[in-house]
Design a protein around this motif. Structure first.
Motif, PDB file in Angstrom:
ATOM      1  N   ASP A   2      19.196  55.041 -34.246  1.00 12.30           N
ATOM      2  CA  ASP A   2      18.130  53.822 -34.377  1.00 12.30           C
ATOM      3  C   ASP A   2      18.077  53.369 -33.462  1.00 12.30           C
ATOM      4  N   ARG A   3      18.208  53.327 -32.433  1.00 14.10           N
ATOM      5  CA  ARG A   3      17.971  52.387 -30.289  1.00 14.10           C
ATOM      6  C   ARG A   3      18.774  50.663 -31.326  1.00 14.10           C
ATOM      7  N   ARG A   4      20.023  50.785 -31.858  1.00  9.63           N
ATOM      8  CA  ARG A   4      20.150  49.966 -32.351  1.00  9.63           C
ATOM      9  C   ARG A   4      21.465  49.542 -31.360  1.00  9.63           C
ATOM     10  N   MET A   5      21.948  50.741 -30.378  1.00  7.29           N
ATOM     11  CA  MET A   5      22.614  50.868 -29.348  1.00  7.29           C
ATOM     12  C   MET A   5      22.249  51.621 -28.628  1.00  7.29           C
ATOM     13  N   LEU A  55      28.504  46.143 -33.904  1.00  7.89           N
ATOM     14  CA  LEU A  55      27.070  45.724 -33.219  1.00  7.89           C
ATOM     15  C   LEU A  55      27.752  44.062 -32.020  1.00  7.89           C
ATOM     16  N   LEU A  66      24.499  54.449 -34.295  1.00  7.83           N
ATOM     17  CA  LEU A  66      23.786  53.814 -34.474  1.00  7.83           C
ATOM     18  C   LEU A  66      22.904  53.544 -32.457  1.00  7.83           C
ATOM     19  N   GLU A  74      28.243  42.331 -29.333  1.00  7.94           N
ATOM     20  CA  GLU A  74      27.169  41.207 -28.428  1.00  7.94           C
ATOM     21  C   GLU A  74      28.820  39.922 -27.457  1.00  7.94           C
ATOM     22  N   GLU A 114      27.099  49.580 -44.019  1.00  7.87           N
ATOM     23  CA  GLU A 114      25.758  48.407 -43.171  1.00  7.87           C
ATOM     24  C   GLU A 114      26.970  47.388 -42.845  1.00  7.87           C
ATOM     25  N   GLN A 140      28.931  48.792 -39.728  1.00  3.30           N
ATOM     26  CA  GLN A 140      28.084  49.253 -38.459  1.00  3.30           C
ATOM     27  C   GLN A 140      27.861  47.462 -37.855  1.00  3.30           C
ATOM     28  N   GLN A 141      27.171  46.823 -38.489  1.00  2.00           N
ATOM     29  CA  GLN A 141      27.157  44.929 -37.987  1.00  2.00           C
ATOM     30  C   GLN A 141      28.591  44.721 -37.530  1.00  2.00           C
ATOM     31  N   LEU A 158      23.728  47.254 -25.779  1.00  2.00           N
ATOM     32  CA  LEU A 158      22.665  46.714 -27.033  1.00  2.00           C
ATOM     33  C   LEU A 158      21.202  47.043 -25.903  1.00  2.00           C
TER      34      LEU A 158
END
Length: 325
Positions: A256-259, A212, A253, A216, A205, A208-209, A268
């Motif tokens: 999971d549609r986070r990217m 992201l 990612l 961003e 995690e 992954q953060q 994003l």
């Protein structure tokens, strides 16, 4: 090719049984020696500088010469201390061996004085690889100390998985486990498997953060750009993960549609491209003129109308097409 026991051919051999082996593919320039392993698996690389925890009956010094006995093998070596001995006589060190040995996790090594007259103590193997730099940093010594204090292989593996990505193939040999035993150990340690690698959920995690957050920041600094390519994002992250594992994390990612992957660029889901003030002013002048045209126009014609160089106008046209104008 075969096993003979008491003059008869046999299919199996148990510990403590004296047998004769008919071997094939043996190197004629090197006969089998005492301490050699018999395995159906490819031979791993021998370790010439293991990281160990030493418990000595008497004080040891840095770079002290010792005899090292591991199983049926023997070699000379030197003690490269990483920490001073504590009140119980334990210390962390590296053994610089004259002859590399086939070692596994938690293997015991008997240490005897260089004269061979008495035993100094014992060493327990904690790691088989040594970094070229920063061997005595607080982070690395803390990691080795946790491995030394771990009471079970699952506890040691869980701590390793919270610090770094682990290759499954290395762990099977390191702990001498079958596929079933390795699967059970992974479950006990609470690690997740991604391709050929293992890592703790919290480490996954955090990685992954990190991706992201980088994406961003890029969107905030370049709102007129669609996104970042995968290789460029990985270079910006300075990730210590192997490239196959990092690619799997990016795919996760996206799954999971986070990217979102648009063409060859990552972005994003909430990102929307916006024109910079200069490009917006050009578009406001160009839009009414384009609506008056009955046929498609060339970039050079648009540049002539705006009194701009065509090379300056082409990036704006590319942005407009990406945004759906």
């Amino acid at each position: 090719r075969g096993i003979h026991c008491q003059g008869q051919e046999s299919q199996t051999a148990l510990p403590g049984t004296r047998v004769a082996l008919n071997l094939s593919g043996v190197d004629n320039h090197r006969a089998p020696q005492r301490g050699d392993w018999l395995s159906s698996l490819p031979q791993p690389d021998a370790c010439g500088r293991p990281v160990v925890q030493i418990r000595a009956f008497e004080p040891v010094t840095h770079w002290q010469s010792v005899h090292c006995h591991h199983g049926a093998e023997h070699t000379l070596g030197r003690i490269s201390q990483l920490t001073e001995a504590d009140g119980r006589g334990y210390c962390l060190a590296e053994l610089v061996l004259d002859k590399p040995l086939l070692l596994c996790q938690d293997d015991p090594i008997v240490l005897r004085h260089a004269s061979g007259k008495h035993t100094l103590g014992a060493a327990r193997v904690l790691a088989l690889t040594v970094p070229n730099r920063k061997k005595r940093t607080e982070e690395r010594l803390a990691l080795i100390g946790c491995l030394a204090d771990a009471e079970t292989p699952a506890a040691a593996l869980a701590h390793l998985g919270r610090q770094q990505a682990l290759a499954v193939s290395d762990l099977a040999r390191r702990w001498q486990l079958t596929e079933a035993g390795l699967t059970r150990l992974i479950q006990e340690a609470g690690l997740s498997r991604h391709g050929g690698f293992l890592l703790a959920p919290e480490l996954l995690e955090a990685e992954q953060q990190h991706y992201l957050s980088l994406l961003e920041q890029y969107h905030q600094q370049h709102p007129d750009q669609l996104g970042l390519g995968r290789n460029r994002l990985l270079r910006m992250s300075h990730s210590k993960f192997p490239l196959p594992l990092a690619s799997l994390i990016l795919e996760r990612l996206c799954r999971d549609r986070r990217m979102v992957l648009r063409g060859a660029l990552l972005q994003l889901p909430q990102h929307r491209m916006t024109l910079d003030p200069q490009a917006e002013a050009c578009w406001q002048r160009l839009s009414p003129w384009l609506e008056q045209q009955d046929t498609p126009v060339w970039v050079t014609e648009m540049a002539e109308y705006l009194e701009l160089d065509p090379g300056e106008l082409r990036p704006l046209c590319f942005q407009l097409v990406q945004q759906g104008f």
